[in-house]
Design an enzyme around this catalytic site. Structure first.
Site, mmCIF file in Angstrom:
data_model
loop_
_atom_site.group_PDB
_atom_site.id
_atom_site.type_symbol
_atom_site.label_atom_id
_atom_site.label_comp_id
_atom_site.label_asym_id
_atom_site.label_seq_id
_atom_site.Cartn_x
_atom_site.Cartn_y
_atom_site.Cartn_z
ATOM 1 N N THR A 149 0.718 -1.289 -0.036
ATOM 2 C CA THR A 149 0.140 0.024 -0.124
ATOM 3 C C THR A 149 0.787 1.285 0.090
ATOM 4 O O THR A 149 1.880 1.344 0.636
ATOM 5 C CB THR A 149 -0.831 0.289 1.117
ATOM 6 N N ARG B 281 -8.443 -12.057 -4.029
ATOM 7 C CA ARG B 281 -8.311 -11.657 -2.618
ATOM 8 C C ARG B 281 -8.549 -9.993 -2.686
ATOM 9 O O ARG B 281 -7.694 -9.232 -3.196
ATOM 10 C CB ARG B 281 -7.027 -11.920 -2.058
ATOM 11 N N ILE B 282 -9.384 -9.654 -1.844
ATOM 12 C CA ILE B 282 -9.749 -8.313 -1.621
ATOM 13 C C ILE B 282 -8.992 -7.948 -0.063
ATOM 14 O O ILE B 282 -9.343 -8.402 0.938
ATOM 15 C CB ILE B 282 -11.128 -7.783 -1.836
ATOM 16 N N ASP C 214 -7.740 -4.414 2.582
ATOM 17 C CA ASP C 214 -8.206 -3.232 3.221
ATOM 18 C C ASP C 214 -8.393 -2.055 2.390
ATOM 19 O O ASP C 214 -9.049 -1.295 2.506
ATOM 20 C CB ASP C 214 -7.574 -3.143 4.710
ATOM 21 N N GLU D 122 -1.229 -5.332 7.767
ATOM 22 C CA GLU D 122 -1.818 -6.625 7.365
ATOM 23 C C GLU D 122 -3.249 -6.450 7.436
ATOM 24 O O GLU D 122 -4.048 -5.917 8.260
ATOM 25 C CB GLU D 122 -1.603 -7.563 8.790
ATOM 26 N N GLY D 123 -3.691 -6.557 6.135
ATOM 27 C CA GLY D 123 -5.066 -6.199 5.819
ATOM 28 C C GLY D 123 -6.039 -6.723 6.361
ATOM 29 O O GLY D 123 -7.344 -5.940 6.771
#
Lengths: 319, 322
Positions: free
Chosen positions: B193, B221-222, B224, B245-246
């Site tokens: 990110t 995978r999605i 945050d 860590e999402g």
């Protein structure tokens, strides 16, 4: 202290003139699903199992907008989504499903069998096949009513947001009858057992005539679904407003940070969203229930251990 | 009204042994992005325009994990996601599963401005990108040699499937050592990110976040980053962008949480950031940057480091990693 359960079949501009043949099957489904949930809680099933079980039943019912009976995208297809969360804040979510019979159960598998929380579209479908969940041809989900509903939405050249978006004046008259039948929405269930364990689950087909790939509030943890040690919430209505207001988390946040009761917190959040946009069901760890909405009505049902039970669509003065 | 303020990040969870020249490169990029944002703020651009501008720049540079330079999925391609939110009316837009859109944050902005929806994903989002005429490139454009190498190493290192968050008997204490992020040795971890938060001189807050996601992630995978309230949030009170860590960020609805404790508990910005990092992450690791409507800026993290920079109108400017 005691168990409690609440479920919904969508909130929106449900006309008071909803004909009995449209109303009764939904009320009967709510009643049946409530009984299933109550029975499961009485048999000491964990709330996470209870909300999954109840939402599966609601998904299987073609009268609500989730699983079979999901509304159609602008291309006439279904793209279903769901999420589930328990009071320990474990959670799972899925979007863009086209063949999975019970999206809520796939959300649970994402939670339990992957390091991720949220899988979508082809990746989610591939995961469903890996896990061996029941899949079926897309036509299973598509009902004649939803084909008609899509056509009407296209004619009116609008995206029908659940059924909460006010119709343009010009089309209001001609689509009134049809709209009376479009009173189907997202489904959800929240439950607490008599140890204070909590869970929430929400599932939907989204909104009529939605763009391909559109994701609403339902699969979003904190928007459509939330649970922690204090409460569990499932929201329904206009997805974009619910996302903006992080509606489900906010009920819990108000209890946690401001010390409000479940009822106060739920009412505060629903009032803070523009009218006509949202409804929710919620239970607290101590077994309270709240089911506020700022739409015309919400298909809903609840029961608590002390014997209270309610199945309703509009406020009591209309029922 | 406290004047404008801006903060940027390039991800949390940094290898403590990151070579010095790499640290310098990261600081240079953060400084360049801050300067770009500061210049735009001085020219009276609105907060929402500035966060988009800065995140585009971070996406375009291959250094961090977003746009060009995105971490690779298990199949060796990129699937990017982003979101943006404008404080004044809490308008927001998000995208996931992009494979050809050069600047995901700008597509998120278009979802917000030009669609009836808040969030579009995968082929529907790609289709919308073409309708809107945004710049499209081939998937190869995003893939750097370095990320190809990292993916191979990640696959050898047993992949994220043995991650400590998977409840199973395969869990062992060793995977919880401090030098892991998302179940990967920190040396292989590509900080997830980039993000930017801004308050302009009129007190309007905005936030934007963009990512290639987790290295070796499962297709579809999605995380945050595209989730309003988790990776990104802005309202009348503040703007927040998270990284790390999402799954821990989603569970903690971390970005909204900063705003919620300010609104409902009356905490100040830095207090709110500290509270959220300490109390709301459980065992997860993450970092975040935030601005308040009265011109404060704050950041917080519980990881080994976070690539970050911030500046305010009164002349304060800081770029740091540890």
């Amino acid at each position: 202290m005691g168990w409690a359960i609440a479920l919904h079949g969508g909130a929106g501009d449900i006309p008071l003139s909803l004909p009995p043949e449209r109303r009764q099957p939904r009320e009967e489904t709510l009643r049946r699903c409530l009984q299933i949930g109550v029975q499961a809680l009485k048999s000491q099933k964990p709330p996470l199992d209870v909300v999954e079980l109840v939402v599966r039943e609601l998904e299987n019912c073609p009268h609500f907008n989730a699983g079979r009976g999901s509304v159609l995208t602008t291309k006439g297809t279904v793209e279903m989504e769901a999420s589930i969360m328990d009071g320990t804040k474990r959670c799972g979510a899925v979007s863009g499903l086209t063949t999975v019979v019970n999206p809520i159960s796939l959300a649970r598998l994402v939670m339990e069998k992957t390091p991720h929380i949220y899988l979508a579209f082809d990746g989610a479908e591939a995961f469903a096949k890996e896990q061996g969940v029941e899949t079926t041809d897309s036509s299973y989900f598509i009902t004649p009513q939803n084909i008609e509903r899509l056509q009407q939405a296209k004619e009116a050249n609008r995206v029908q947001i659940d059924y909460t978006q006010p119709l343009p004046q010009a089309t209001e008259q001609e689509t009134e009858n049809a709209n009376g039948d479009s009173q189907i929405g997202t489904v959800g269930c929240v439950a607490v057992d008599n140890h204070g364990n909590l869970a929430s689950a929400t599932s939907t087909g989204g909104l009529v005539n939605k763009m391909l790939g559109r994701i609403g509030d339902t699969p979003l943890i904190g928007a459509g679904t939330y649970a922690n040690h204090l409460c569990a919430i499932s929201a329904t209505g206009k997805g974009e407003a619910i996302i903006r207001g992080s509606v489900a988390r906010d009920v819990a946040a108000l209890m946690e940070f401001k010390g409000l009761s479940l009822e106060e917190a739920a009412a505060y959040v629903v009032e803070s969203v523009p009218r006509g946009n949202v409804g929710l069901v919620a239970v607290s760890a101590s077994g309270e229930v709240a089911m506020p909405y700022n739409t015309t009505g919400m298909f809903r049902a609840c029961a608590t251990e002390d014997g209270y039970s309610e199945i309703a669509i509009w406020s009591s003065k209309h029922d | 009204m406290g004047g404008w303020a801006i903060a940027v990040h390039g991800g949390a969870g940094v290898d403590p042994n990151l070579p010095l020249h790499r640290q310098e490169d990261a600081k240079k990029l953060l400084t360049r992005c801050l300067d770009l944002g500061i210049h735009a703020l001085r020219s009276n651009h609105s907060a929402i325009d500035v966060v988009e501008l800065v995140v585009r720049e971070l996406e375009t540079d291959p250094l961090f994990n977003s746009g060009r330079g995105s971490a690779l999925t298990e199949e060796g391609n990129v699937e990017m996601e982003a979101s943006i939110m404008d404080g004044p009316k809490r308008r927001c837009g998000a995208v996931s599963g992009l494979t050809t859109v050069k600047n995901p944050v700008s597509l998120a902005r278009l979802v917000m401005d030009k669609s009836p929806h808040s969030y579009l994903a995968f082929s529907g989002a790609e289709k919308f990108a073409r309708q809107q005429g945004v710049e499209i490139v081939s998937n190869d454009y995003f893939i750097t040699q370095e990320n190809v190498g990292l993916l191979e190493l990640a696959k050898e290192a047993n992949s994220i499937w043995l991650d400590h968050r998977v409840p199973s008997e395969t869990c062992s204490a060793s995977v919880e050592t401090p030098l892991q992020m998302n179940g990967l040795p920190i040396s292989l971890y590509a900080p997830e990110t980039v993000g930017c938060v801004v308050v302009d001189s009129e007190g309007r807050c905005a936030a934007a976040t963009s990512t290639g996601g987790l290295i070796n992630k499962k297709i579809g995978r999605i995380g945050d980053s595209p989730l309003i309230g988790s990776g990104t949030y802005a309202c009348d009170v503040c703007g927040v962008s998270c990284t790390g860590e999402g799954e821990a960020i989603i569970r903690g609805t971390l970005a909204r949480e900063v705003a919620a404790v300010m609104e409902y508990k009356g905490l100040g910005l830095q207090e709110a950031v500290n509270y959220v990092i300490e109390e709301r992450l459980d065992e997860g690791k993450a970092g975040l940057i935030a601005v308040s409507s009265n011109g404060e800026v704050a950041c917080g993290f519980n990881t080994t480091g976070m690539f970050r920079g911030c500046a305010t109108e009164d002349g304060f400017m800081e770029v740091g990693i540890w």
